[in-house]
Design an enzyme around this catalytic site. Structure first.
Site, PDB file in Angstrom:
ATOM      1  N   THR A   1       0.821  -1.208   0.000  1.00 36.63           N
ATOM      2  CA  THR A   1       0.000   0.000   0.000  1.00 36.63           C
ATOM      3  C   THR A   1       0.858   1.263   0.000  1.00 36.63           C
ATOM      4  O   THR A   1       2.016   1.239   0.453  1.00 36.63           O
ATOM      5  CB  THR A   1      -0.904   0.003   1.259  1.00 36.63           C
ATOM      6  OG1 THR A   1      -1.464   1.296   1.457  1.00 36.63           O
ATOM      7  CG2 THR A   1      -0.107  -0.338   2.519  1.00 36.63           C
ATOM      8  N   ASP A   2       0.278   2.365  -0.464  1.00 37.68           N
ATOM      9  CA  ASP A   2       0.990   3.649  -0.405  1.00 37.68           C
ATOM     10  C   ASP A   2       1.087   4.174   1.028  1.00 37.68           C
ATOM     11  O   ASP A   2       1.855   5.092   1.313  1.00 37.68           O
ATOM     12  CB  ASP A   2       0.306   4.695  -1.308  1.00 37.68           C
ATOM     13  CG  ASP A   2      -1.131   5.022  -0.907  1.00 37.68           C
ATOM     14  OD1 ASP A   2      -1.679   4.353   0.008  1.00 37.68           O
ATOM     15  OD2 ASP A   2      -1.725   5.932  -1.524  1.00 37.68           O
ATOM     16  N   GLU A   3       0.309   3.565   1.955  1.00 41.09           N
ATOM     17  CA  GLU A   3       0.292   4.091   3.326  1.00 41.09           C
ATOM     18  C   GLU A   3       1.634   3.912   4.036  1.00 41.09           C
ATOM     19  O   GLU A   3       1.904   4.566   5.038  1.00 41.09           O
ATOM     20  CB  GLU A   3      -0.849   3.447   4.129  1.00 41.09           C
ATOM     21  CG  GLU A   3      -2.176   3.651   3.425  1.00 41.09           C
ATOM     22  CD  GLU A   3      -3.408   3.391   4.275  1.00 41.09           C
ATOM     23  OE1 GLU A   3      -3.328   3.464   5.503  1.00 41.09           O
ATOM     24  OE2 GLU A   3      -4.467   3.129   3.668  1.00 41.09           O
TER      25      GLU A   3
ATOM     26  N   TYR B   1      -1.611  -0.445  11.066  1.00 41.74           N
ATOM     27  CA  TYR B   1      -1.765  -1.119   9.765  1.00 41.74           C
ATOM     28  C   TYR B   1      -0.582  -0.812   8.856  1.00 41.74           C
ATOM     29  O   TYR B   1       0.079  -1.724   8.334  1.00 41.74           O
ATOM     30  CB  TYR B   1      -3.078  -0.677   9.093  1.00 41.74           C
ATOM     31  CG  TYR B   1      -3.139  -1.004   7.608  1.00 41.74           C
ATOM     32  CD1 TYR B   1      -3.125  -2.326   7.165  1.00 41.74           C
ATOM     33  CD2 TYR B   1      -3.198   0.014   6.642  1.00 41.74           C
ATOM     34  CE1 TYR B   1      -3.158  -2.633   5.800  1.00 41.74           C
ATOM     35  CE2 TYR B   1      -3.240  -0.281   5.284  1.00 41.74           C
ATOM     36  CZ  TYR B   1      -3.216  -1.609   4.864  1.00 41.74           C
ATOM     37  OH  TYR B   1      -3.246  -1.910   3.523  1.00 41.74           O
TER      38      TYR B   1
ATOM     39  N   LYS C   1       2.415  -3.261   7.333  1.00 46.09           N
ATOM     40  CA  LYS C   1       2.666  -3.452   5.891  1.00 46.09           C
ATOM     41  C   LYS C   1       4.113  -3.033   5.565  1.00 46.09           C
ATOM     42  O   LYS C   1       4.786  -3.685   4.772  1.00 46.09           O
ATOM     43  CB  LYS C   1       1.672  -2.636   5.050  1.00 46.09           C
ATOM     44  CG  LYS C   1       0.241  -3.132   5.068  1.00 46.09           C
ATOM     45  CD  LYS C   1       0.051  -4.523   4.480  1.00 46.09           C
ATOM     46  CE  LYS C   1       0.225  -4.589   2.978  1.00 46.09           C
ATOM     47  NZ  LYS C   1      -0.140  -5.932   2.445  1.00 46.09           N
TER      48      LYS C   1
HETATM   49  P1  NAD Z   1      -9.521  -7.310   2.520  1.00 43.79           P
HETATM   50  O1  NAD Z   1      -9.488  -7.040   3.983  1.00 43.79           O
HETATM   51  O2  NAD Z   1     -10.765  -7.019   1.754  1.00 43.79           O
HETATM   52  O3  NAD Z   1      -9.165  -8.855   2.241  1.00 43.79           O
HETATM   53  C1  NAD Z   1      -8.145  -9.511   2.906  1.00 43.79           C
HETATM   54  C2  NAD Z   1      -8.301 -11.021   2.664  1.00 43.79           C
HETATM   55  O4  NAD Z   1      -7.238 -11.691   3.353  1.00 43.79           O
HETATM   56  C3  NAD Z   1      -9.616 -11.593   3.207  1.00 43.79           C
HETATM   57  O5  NAD Z   1     -10.186 -12.479   2.256  1.00 43.79           O
HETATM   58  C4  NAD Z   1      -9.178 -12.352   4.448  1.00 43.79           C
HETATM   59  O6  NAD Z   1     -10.018 -13.471   4.740  1.00 43.79           O
HETATM   60  C5  NAD Z   1      -7.775 -12.793   4.076  1.00 43.79           C
HETATM   61  N1  NAD Z   1      -6.919 -13.013   5.254  1.00 43.79           N
HETATM   62  C6  NAD Z   1      -6.778 -12.201   6.339  1.00 43.79           C
HETATM   63  N2  NAD Z   1      -5.950 -12.756   7.231  1.00 43.79           N
HETATM   64  C7  NAD Z   1      -5.535 -13.944   6.699  1.00 43.79           C
HETATM   65  C8  NAD Z   1      -4.664 -14.969   7.138  1.00 43.79           C
HETATM   66  N3  NAD Z   1      -4.054 -14.890   8.323  1.00 43.79           N
HETATM   67  N4  NAD Z   1      -4.458 -16.040   6.348  1.00 43.79           N
HETATM   68  C9  NAD Z   1      -5.076 -16.143   5.132  1.00 43.79           C
HETATM   69  N5  NAD Z   1      -5.947 -15.201   4.677  1.00 43.79           N
HETATM   70  C10 NAD Z   1      -6.163 -14.115   5.449  1.00 43.79           C
HETATM   71  O7  NAD Z   1      -8.270  -6.519   1.938  1.00 43.79           O
HETATM   72  P2  NAD Z   1      -8.102  -5.783   0.520  1.00 43.79           P
HETATM   73  O8  NAD Z   1      -8.605  -4.407   0.646  1.00 43.79           O
HETATM   74  O9  NAD Z   1      -8.615  -6.652  -0.548  1.00 43.79           O
HETATM   75  O10 NAD Z   1      -6.509  -5.707   0.451  1.00 43.79           O
HETATM   76  C11 NAD Z   1      -5.755  -6.775  -0.124  1.00 43.79           C
HETATM   77  C12 NAD Z   1      -4.284  -6.418  -0.094  1.00 43.79           C
HETATM   78  O11 NAD Z   1      -4.069  -5.227  -0.817  1.00 43.79           O
HETATM   79  C13 NAD Z   1      -3.754  -6.176   1.322  1.00 43.79           C
HETATM   80  O12 NAD Z   1      -2.463  -6.710   1.395  1.00 43.79           O
HETATM   81  C14 NAD Z   1      -3.722  -4.654   1.434  1.00 43.79           C
HETATM   82  O13 NAD Z   1      -2.735  -4.235   2.322  1.00 43.79           O
HETATM   83  C15 NAD Z   1      -3.412  -4.269   0.009  1.00 43.79           C
HETATM   84  N6  NAD Z   1      -3.905  -2.934  -0.415  1.00 43.79           N
HETATM   85  C16 NAD Z   1      -5.202  -2.581  -0.180  1.00 43.79           C
HETATM   86  C17 NAD Z   1      -5.649  -1.328  -0.644  1.00 43.79           C
HETATM   87  C18 NAD Z   1      -7.095  -0.908  -0.459  1.00 43.79           C
HETATM   88  O14 NAD Z   1      -7.424   0.241  -0.784  1.00 43.79           O
HETATM   89  N7  NAD Z   1      -7.991  -1.754   0.003  1.00 43.79           N
HETATM   90  C19 NAD Z   1      -4.769  -0.467  -1.295  1.00 43.79           C
HETATM   91  C20 NAD Z   1      -3.446  -0.878  -1.510  1.00 43.79           C
HETATM   92  C21 NAD Z   1      -3.028  -2.122  -1.074  1.00 43.79           C
HETATM   93  P1  TYD Z   2     -10.699   4.081   4.602  1.00 44.53           P
HETATM   94  O1  TYD Z   2     -11.717   3.708   3.575  1.00 44.53           O
HETATM   95  O2  TYD Z   2     -10.770   3.460   5.956  1.00 44.53           O
HETATM   96  O3  TYD Z   2      -9.255   3.843   3.934  1.00 44.53           O
HETATM   97  P2  TYD Z   2      -7.785   4.288   4.490  1.00 44.53           P
HETATM   98  O4  TYD Z   2      -7.869   4.626   5.930  1.00 44.53           O
HETATM   99  O5  TYD Z   2      -6.995   3.037   4.224  1.00 44.53           O
HETATM  100  O6  TYD Z   2      -7.360   5.450   3.620  1.00 44.53           O
HETATM  101  O7  TYD Z   2     -10.749   5.642   4.799  1.00 44.53           O
HETATM  102  C1  TYD Z   2     -10.598   6.536   3.702  1.00 44.53           C
HETATM  103  C2  TYD Z   2     -10.621   7.939   4.277  1.00 44.53           C
HETATM  104  O8  TYD Z   2     -11.936   8.197   4.783  1.00 44.53           O
HETATM  105  C3  TYD Z   2      -9.671   8.118   5.450  1.00 44.53           C
HETATM  106  O9  TYD Z   2      -9.132   9.436   5.373  1.00 44.53           O
HETATM  107  C4  TYD Z   2     -10.562   7.978   6.669  1.00 44.53           C
HETATM  108  C5  TYD Z   2     -11.897   8.511   6.177  1.00 44.53           C
HETATM  109  N1  TYD Z   2     -13.101   7.904   6.796  1.00 44.53           N
HETATM  110  C6  TYD Z   2     -14.106   8.715   7.287  1.00 44.53           C
HETATM  111  O10 TYD Z   2     -14.026   9.958   7.250  1.00 44.53           O
HETATM  112  N2  TYD Z   2     -15.218   8.121   7.827  1.00 44.53           N
HETATM  113  C7  TYD Z   2     -15.350   6.763   7.897  1.00 44.53           C
HETATM  114  O11 TYD Z   2     -16.385   6.261   8.432  1.00 44.53           O
HETATM  115  C8  TYD Z   2     -14.303   5.945   7.377  1.00 44.53           C
HETATM  116  C9  TYD Z   2     -14.404   4.442   7.440  1.00 44.53           C
HETATM  117  C10 TYD Z   2     -13.202   6.552   6.829  1.00 44.53           C
END
Ligand code: NAD
Ligand code: TYD
Length: 355
Positions: free
Chosen positions: A136-138, A161, A165
């Site tokens: 992630t970019d975070e 988090y 990562k």
């Molecule tokens: P998500 O929370 O929707 O899905 C995570 C999946 O991992 C779930 O299916 C969960 O059951 C599985 N999981 C969790 N713990 C596990 C374990 N111990 N063993 C096996 N499986 C397990 O997450 P997402 O949003 O789809 O993110 C997927 C990946 O992409 C993550 O690594 C996250 O850091 C990265 N990512 C997410 C975003 C975003 O905006 N959501 C952006 C950049 C990178």
């Molecule tokens: P989120 O979807 O949790 O993603 P991330 O924290 O990984 O960026 O949140 C996106 C942005 O929205 C973040 O700045 C937090 C804000 N946010 C709210 O203002 N209200 C909410 O209920 C949630 C879940 C997030």
């Protein structure tokens, strides 16, 4: 090629699994997922019958299980997405993030190393192996009013988090530098789209607008996120998986920065139109609440390396992507109902009991 995808039942993972199963019928795709609250096999209903797709329920923290799986299936490549992914949950339960995101990742790296590097019986050409870590970019921390994250930006995570990562990214590079494990890492901005669990900003607001519930905005809503449609992320992973140089890192993002309050206002406008409500109705649901502790102000990704070297670019604008996303949630009320009630998990407990 036998490709292990972890976390394939989650939001992004399910799009990646579908993409690879449909685009590469010659690959065998193994989806390893623990099915936490965020994992939902409903996300993959349309491809679960395909002959090149296999689901394995399992936990990446379980080292013996991983070793046994690598031994049995002899995976040629890994695309690692399994993670705890929600910042707010990491604030209340940081240890869970250490177990899955750090220890789980090291377990996977170790299982891949044992097969690909330490096992003389393993015959697949080394240049076919790849450990692809999805990050992630975070990890880069928070930006001020200007500037963008590049691949050279120093890591500066603030939430449990992003710290977990960042730690996993460091371990992935350490396995490359120390043991020669062939790795690649991508760091992507915030994703949105179908199958997003409704604890994250966009699906939470869609669900709450639909049900006339308050839309909680942390602080003043001035925090900026750089949003990318999830299928564009899956396409970027495909391109990087097949063409990136081993050991490299790519940033993925849509050059699409929005203040949270503006995202929610745009969503309100789209939803009013789709639900046939007078414009301005849903905006009244906006409620400013206490800010998230350590809330990063601004993320912005410079993805010019990926665009220049591998020719990837986003395929939809934010407005188009949001329209598609809202349409999906309105057409999939049952998915949303099951997820918010937790019904999907009882179903799996029955289905996978004893396996
Ligand atoms: P998500 O929370 O929707 O899905 C995570 C999946 O991992 C779930 O299916 C969960 O059951 C599985 N999981 C969790 N713990 C596990 C374990 N111990 N063993 C096996 N499986 C397990 O997450 P997402 O949003 O789809 O993110 C997927 C990946 O992409 C993550 O690594 C996250 O850091 C990265 N990512 C997410 C975003 C975003 O905006 N959501 C952006 C950049 C990178
Ligand atoms: P989120 O979807 O949790 O993603 P991330 O924290 O990984 O960026 O949140 C996106 C942005 O929205 C973040 O700045 C937090 C804000 N946010 C709210 O203002 N209200 C909410 O209920 C949630 C879940 C997030």
């Amino acid at each position: 090629m036998r490709v292990l995808i972890t976390g394939g039942a989650g939001f992004i993972g399910s799009h990646v699994v579908r993409h690879f199963v449909n685009h590469y019928p010659g690959y065998i795709i193994y989806n390893l997922d623990k099915l936490t609250y965020a994992g939902n096999l409903e996300n993959l209903k349309d491809i679960e019958h395909k002959p090149n797709y296999h689901f394995i329920k399992g936990d990446i923290v379980d080292r013996e299980l991983l070793n046994a799986l690598f031994d049995k299936h002899r995976f040629d490549a890994v695309i690692h997405l399994a993670a705890e992914s929600h910042v707010d949950r990491s604030i209340t339960n940081p240890l869970e993030f250490v177990y899955t995101n750090v220890i789980g990742t090291v377990n996977l790296l170790h299982a891949a190393k044992s097969l690909w590097i330490d096992n003389p019986q393993y015959k697949t050409p080394a240049d076919r192996n790849l450990f692809y870590h999805v990050s992630t970019d975070e990890v880069y921390g928070s930006l001020g009013e200007t500037g963008m994250f590049t691949e050279e930006t120093p890591y500066d995570p603030h939430s449990p988090y992003s710290a977990s990562k960042a730690s996993s990214d460091h371990f992935v590079r350490a396995y490359h530098d120390t043991y020669g494990l062939p790795i690649v890492i991508s760091n992507c901005s915030n994703n949105y789209g179908p199958n997003h669990f409704p604890e994250k900003l966009i699906p939470l607001c869609i669900n709450n607008i639909k049900n006339n519930k308050p839309l909680p905005i942390y602080g003043k809503g001035e925090n900026v996120r750089d949003w990318l449609y999830v299928e564009d992320h899956a396409r970027a992973i495909d391109v990087i998986f097949h063409r990136a140089k081993t050991g490299s890192t790519y940033n993925i993002g849509g050059h699409n920065e929005w203040k949270n309050i503006d995202v929610v206002r745009l969503l309100c406008k789209i939803m009013d139109r789709k639900l046939g409500r007078p414009e301005g109705t849903s905006e009244k649901l906006i409620t400013f609440v206490k800010d998230r502790p350590g809330h990063d102000l601004r993320y912005a990704i410079d993805s010019s390396k990926l665009q220049r070297e591998l020719g990837w670019k986003p395929s939809v604008t934010f407005e188009e992507g949001l329209e598609k996303t809202v349409d999906w949630y309105l057409a999939n009320e049952e998915w949303l109902r099951n997820v918010t009630s937790g019904a999907y998990q009882q179903y799996y407990e029955l289905q996978y009991a004893g396996r």
